[in-house]
Scaffold this motif. Structure first.
Motif, short mmCIF file in Angstrom:
data_model
loop_
_atom_site.label_atom_id
_atom_site.label_comp_id
_atom_site.label_asym_id
_atom_site.label_seq_id
_atom_site.Cartn_x
_atom_site.Cartn_y
_atom_site.Cartn_z
N UNK A 92 10.07 -68.64 31.15
CA UNK A 92 10.43 -67.87 32.34
C UNK A 92 11.34 -66.72 31.95
N UNK A 93 11.40 -65.75 32.81
CA UNK A 93 12.36 -64.66 32.64
C UNK A 93 13.73 -65.16 33.06
N UNK A 94 14.76 -64.55 32.54
CA UNK A 94 16.12 -64.97 32.83
C UNK A 94 16.40 -65.01 34.33
N UNK A 95 15.94 -64.02 35.05
CA UNK A 95 16.21 -64.00 36.49
C UNK A 95 15.42 -65.05 37.26
N UNK A 96 14.50 -65.73 36.59
CA UNK A 96 13.73 -66.81 37.22
C UNK A 96 14.36 -68.19 36.96
N UNK A 97 15.36 -68.25 36.10
CA UNK A 97 16.03 -69.51 35.79
C UNK A 97 17.25 -69.67 36.67
N UNK A 98 17.33 -70.81 37.36
CA UNK A 98 18.55 -71.06 38.12
C UNK A 98 19.63 -71.61 37.18
N UNK A 99 20.82 -71.78 37.70
CA UNK A 99 21.94 -72.21 36.87
C UNK A 99 21.69 -73.57 36.24
N UNK A 100 21.09 -74.48 36.99
CA UNK A 100 20.80 -75.82 36.45
C UNK A 100 19.83 -75.75 35.27
N UNK A 102 19.25 -73.21 33.26
CA UNK A 102 19.92 -72.57 32.13
C UNK A 102 20.88 -73.53 31.45
N UNK A 103 21.63 -74.30 32.24
CA UNK A 103 22.53 -75.31 31.67
C UNK A 103 21.76 -76.35 30.89
N UNK A 104 20.61 -76.77 31.41
CA UNK A 104 19.78 -77.76 30.71
C UNK A 104 19.30 -77.22 29.36
N UNK A 105 18.85 -75.97 29.35
CA UNK A 105 18.42 -75.35 28.09
C UNK A 105 19.55 -75.34 27.07
N UNK A 106 20.72 -74.93 27.48
CA UNK A 106 21.85 -74.86 26.55
C UNK A 106 22.32 -76.25 26.13
N UNK A 107 22.38 -77.18 27.08
CA UNK A 107 22.85 -78.53 26.75
C UNK A 107 21.92 -79.23 25.75
N UNK A 108 20.63 -79.16 25.98
CA UNK A 108 19.68 -79.89 25.13
C UNK A 108 19.37 -79.14 23.83
N UNK A 109 19.21 -77.83 23.91
CA UNK A 109 18.76 -77.07 22.75
C UNK A 109 19.88 -76.56 21.85
N UNK A 110 21.07 -76.43 22.40
CA UNK A 110 22.17 -75.86 21.62
C UNK A 110 23.32 -76.86 21.43
N UNK A 111 23.87 -77.33 22.52
CA UNK A 111 25.05 -78.18 22.41
C UNK A 111 24.74 -79.56 21.81
N UNK A 112 23.68 -80.21 22.25
CA UNK A 112 23.38 -81.56 21.75
C UNK A 112 23.16 -81.60 20.24
N UNK A 113 22.34 -80.70 19.66
CA UNK A 113 22.17 -80.77 18.20
C UNK A 113 23.45 -80.46 17.43
N UNK A 114 24.25 -79.53 17.93
CA UNK A 114 25.51 -79.22 17.26
C UNK A 114 26.47 -80.41 17.34
#
Length: 192
Positions: A92-100, A102-114
């Motif tokens: 999706x385009x950034x403006x099509x992603x709601x806050x939830x 976007x948070x899920x993307x960052x939590x699972x793809x960035x924060x969890x592996x780190x």
């Protein structure tokens, strides 16, 4: 590092590239701790490799989930490979992603592996040689997020299935980053 001597923790192992990697590693003789939120297709693999494959249910977004993985890995002993393969994509385009979303993307793809890598470092550093692999790398998600913010392009396009980064952890705790071509074909790779 030989696969027969490898004790591997792999996240996202109930499907996609994580499941394929778990199968190939077991077939090559590695001991594997498969981590996922649900068993899914792992049940069949566990029947085929009962002496090589163990499963840990965990939500890696939570500290408790990561602690469960580390505890189980410690029980297995001699863990020398961590593969962060868990991830989600939102095409999706950034403006099509709601806050939830976007948070899920960052939590699972960035924060969890780190966070999981940080938690596993004592186990990995105790080995003469160890490997940490993230597919795609956390750096990819940072670059992707910045690119999305600047260009308003899609937040999860094909680049996430192109070249993974392999991060090698040496006993001196220095990191080297090497690009390698993807070596597993999954339905995601075939659709692009």
């Amino acid at each position: 590092m030989r696969l027969l001597e490898s004790v591997v923790v792999i996240t996202g192992a109930s499907g996609g590239i994580g499941l394929e990697l778990a199968e190939q590693l077991c077939a090559a003789g590695a001991q594997v701790l498969a981590v996922s939120r649900h068993m899914g297709k792992l049940a069949g693999l566990m029947n085929r490799y009962p002496d090589r494959l163990r499963w840990q249910e965990a939500d890696l977004r939570s500290q408790l989930g990561r602690e469960q993985v580390v505890s189980r890995a410690r029980e297995m002993g001699n863990v020398n490979v961590l593969i962060n393969a868990a991830g989600v994509n939102r095409f999706a385009l950034l403006d099509q992603l709601d806050e939830h979303a976007l948070d899920e993307l960052l939590d699972i793809n960035l924060k969890a592996p780190l966070q999981l890598t940080r938690a596993c470092l004592p186990l990995l550093c105790a080995q003469p040689k160890a490997l940490v692999h993230s597919h795609p790398s956390p750096g990819h998600w940072i670059r992707q997020a910045l690119s999305t913010c600047v260009t308003c392009s899609s937040a999860g396009h094909r680049s996430s299935t192109s070249y993974p980064r392999i991060n090698v952890l040496t006993p001196s705790r220095s990191w080297r980053v090497t690009r390698r071509p993807s070596f597993i074909s999954t339905p995601v790779h075939q659709s692009h």
